[in-house]
Design an enzyme around this catalytic site. Structure first.
Site, PDB file in Angstrom:
ATOM      1  N   HIS A   1       9.418  -0.289   8.914  1.00 56.87           N
ATOM      2  CA  HIS A   1       8.410  -1.501   9.130  1.00 56.87           C
ATOM      3  C   HIS A   1       8.630  -2.348   7.682  1.00 56.87           C
ATOM      4  O   HIS A   1       9.040  -3.614   7.845  1.00 56.87           O
ATOM      5  CB  HIS A   1       7.134  -1.049   9.228  1.00 56.87           C
ATOM      6  CG  HIS A   1       6.907  -0.267  10.377  1.00 56.87           C
ATOM      7  ND1 HIS A   1       6.793  -0.669  11.619  1.00 56.87           N
ATOM      8  CD2 HIS A   1       6.460   1.248  10.609  1.00 56.87           C
ATOM      9  CE1 HIS A   1       6.602   0.398  12.589  1.00 56.87           C
ATOM     10  NE2 HIS A   1       6.236   1.398  11.863  1.00 56.87           N
TER      11      HIS A   1
ATOM     12  N   ASP B   1       0.768  -0.988  -0.066  1.00 55.59           N
ATOM     13  CA  ASP B   1       0.044  -0.055   0.013  1.00 55.59           C
ATOM     14  C   ASP B   1       0.929   1.430  -0.101  1.00 55.59           C
ATOM     15  O   ASP B   1       0.888   1.983   0.809  1.00 55.59           O
ATOM     16  CB  ASP B   1      -0.755  -0.211   1.280  1.00 55.59           C
ATOM     17  CG  ASP B   1      -0.456  -0.077   2.484  1.00 55.59           C
ATOM     18  OD1 ASP B   1       0.889  -0.581   2.795  1.00 55.59           O
ATOM     19  OD2 ASP B   1      -0.759   0.392   3.545  1.00 55.59           O
TER      20      ASP B   1
HETATM   21  O1  RIB Z   1       2.226  -0.426  11.033  1.00 57.98           O
HETATM   22  C1  RIB Z   1       3.115  -0.184   9.737  1.00 57.98           C
HETATM   23  C2  RIB Z   1       2.560  -0.706   8.572  1.00 57.98           C
HETATM   24  O2  RIB Z   1       1.382   0.109   8.315  1.00 57.98           O
HETATM   25  C3  RIB Z   1       3.583  -0.466   7.300  1.00 57.98           C
HETATM   26  O3  RIB Z   1       3.356  -1.458   6.377  1.00 57.98           O
HETATM   27  C4  RIB Z   1       3.038   0.862   6.752  1.00 57.98           C
HETATM   28  O4  RIB Z   1       3.417   1.240   5.535  1.00 57.98           O
HETATM   29  C5  RIB Z   1       1.526   0.920   6.834  1.00 57.98           C
HETATM   30  O5  RIB Z   1       0.985   0.092   6.059  1.00 57.98           O
HETATM   31 CA    CA Z   2       2.620  -0.576   3.964  1.00 58.42          CA
END
Ligand code: RIB
Ligand code: CA
Length: 315
Positions: free
Chosen positions: A246, A11
């Site tokens: 992340h 995303d």
């Molecule tokens: O919590 C972090 C995640 O949420 C990552 O994948 C960030 O891009 C959002 O999608």
């Molecule tokens: Ca993400």
């Protein structure tokens, strides 16, 4: 070296963009398709960003399949422009596709995922770094993907860390908890790259200064980062432009799993109420009988951060 063939479900999103460029800069990885999902922004924006990122990386040969616009059961609750910018790309002005010829393929993401995995039994790693809606829909279309996929790796959830969108929930699981529950229950060979490890791996102003002075990928990441850095400062009070990494950390696990250690626990997902999106791991291995998940709990954080920065600086 045989390269891992990955489907990247995403995303984008600033950290998603970092993860994709990291993959494209890594000889261990062959990205064979990108599938998009709502999450950090609308499906229109995340799909545009995926197309633009591949165009920028001169990899428009990689197919993009547009995916889910909303969760499976719940209404669309929130997107994260406050973290990723109005264009979900750090406010660099990506409000259109960069080239009118850039288009997603005709096949929707869930079908593309199911068909690709079934066409290459035992060969495909599915890395999902957004809400798990596309994978859950693919599972409904073709349950045999559970046995046919090589591995499913998700960025999402948490065993021991507080949530990042509620007291207990991580954003990707919270966004579509019913999809996540289906994925955790299915019996996939599943690794959860949760907040337990992704919030240990930081990048900061020094890393972005190095990237700014590097090549095309590095400069681009340094360009999209400031809004995301500021969001981390506002939310957590992080100093020195620190961010959590992340999605790049999840990609780093696919590149080099030896940098992480996990525990195999059953995990269930709360789908409603104040615990919506909470991933509950049975750390005593006594109470749950759902299929065990490889929950990553330890990470060599300096080496993962170094891997991310060096690879991004190399192109
Ligand atoms: O919590 C972090 C995640 O949420 C990552 O994948 C960030 O891009 C959002 O999608
Ligand atoms: Ca993400």
């Amino acid at each position: 070296m045989s390269r891992k063939r990955i489907l990247f479900d995403t995303d984008p999103g600033v950290d998603d963009a970092m993860a994709l460029l990291l993959a494209l800069a890594s000889p261990e990885i062959e990205v064979i398709g990108v599938t998009t999902v709502f999450g950090n922004s609308t499906i229109a924006a995340t799909t545009r960003n995926a197309l633009n990122l591949l165009h920028f990386a001169e990899r428009a040969d990689i197919p993009v399949a547009r995916g889910a616009a909303r969760p499976m059961v719940l209404p669309l609750q929130r997107t994260a422009e406050h973290v990723h910018g109005d264009d979900a790309m750090g406010n660099i002005g990506w409000h259109d596709v960069l080239d009118p010829n850039l288009k997603p393929i005709e096949v929707p993401a869930a079908q593309f995922i199911a068909e690709t995995i079934m066409a290459h039994p035992g060969a495909i790693t599915l890395l999902a770094v957004g809400p798990l809606t596309n994978l859950a829909l693919a599972l409904q279309l073709e349950p045999r993907i559970v046995q046919a996929v090589r591995e499913v790796v998700i960025m999402g959830g948490s065993v021991s860390m507080p949530g990042n969108v509620s007291p207990v929930a991580e954003a990707n699981i919270h966004a579509d908890p019913h999809a996540a529950a289906m994925v955790f229950n299915a019996g996939f060979p599943l690794t959860m790259v949760g907040l337990d490890v992704t919030m240990q791996v930081k990048m900061d102003d020094n890393d972005f200064a190095r990237l700014r002075a590097a090549g095309r990928f590095g400069k681009f990441v340094a360009q999209i980062a400031p809004f995301y850095q500021e969001a981390h400062r506002r939310r957590y009070g992080y100093p020195n432009g620190q961010i959590d990494t992340h999605d790049p950390s999840a990609m780093a696990y696919v590149i080099d799993p030896t940098l992480f250690e996990g525990e195999h626990w059953s995990v269930v997902v709360a789908t409603e109420g104040p615990a919506q999106g909470m991933t509950i791991a049975d750390r005593r291995r006594r109470f749950l009988d759902t299929p065990p998940v490889n929950c990553l709990m330890r990470v060599d954080a300096p080496r993962v951060a170094q891997l991310i920065v060096e690879r991004l600086a190399s192109v």
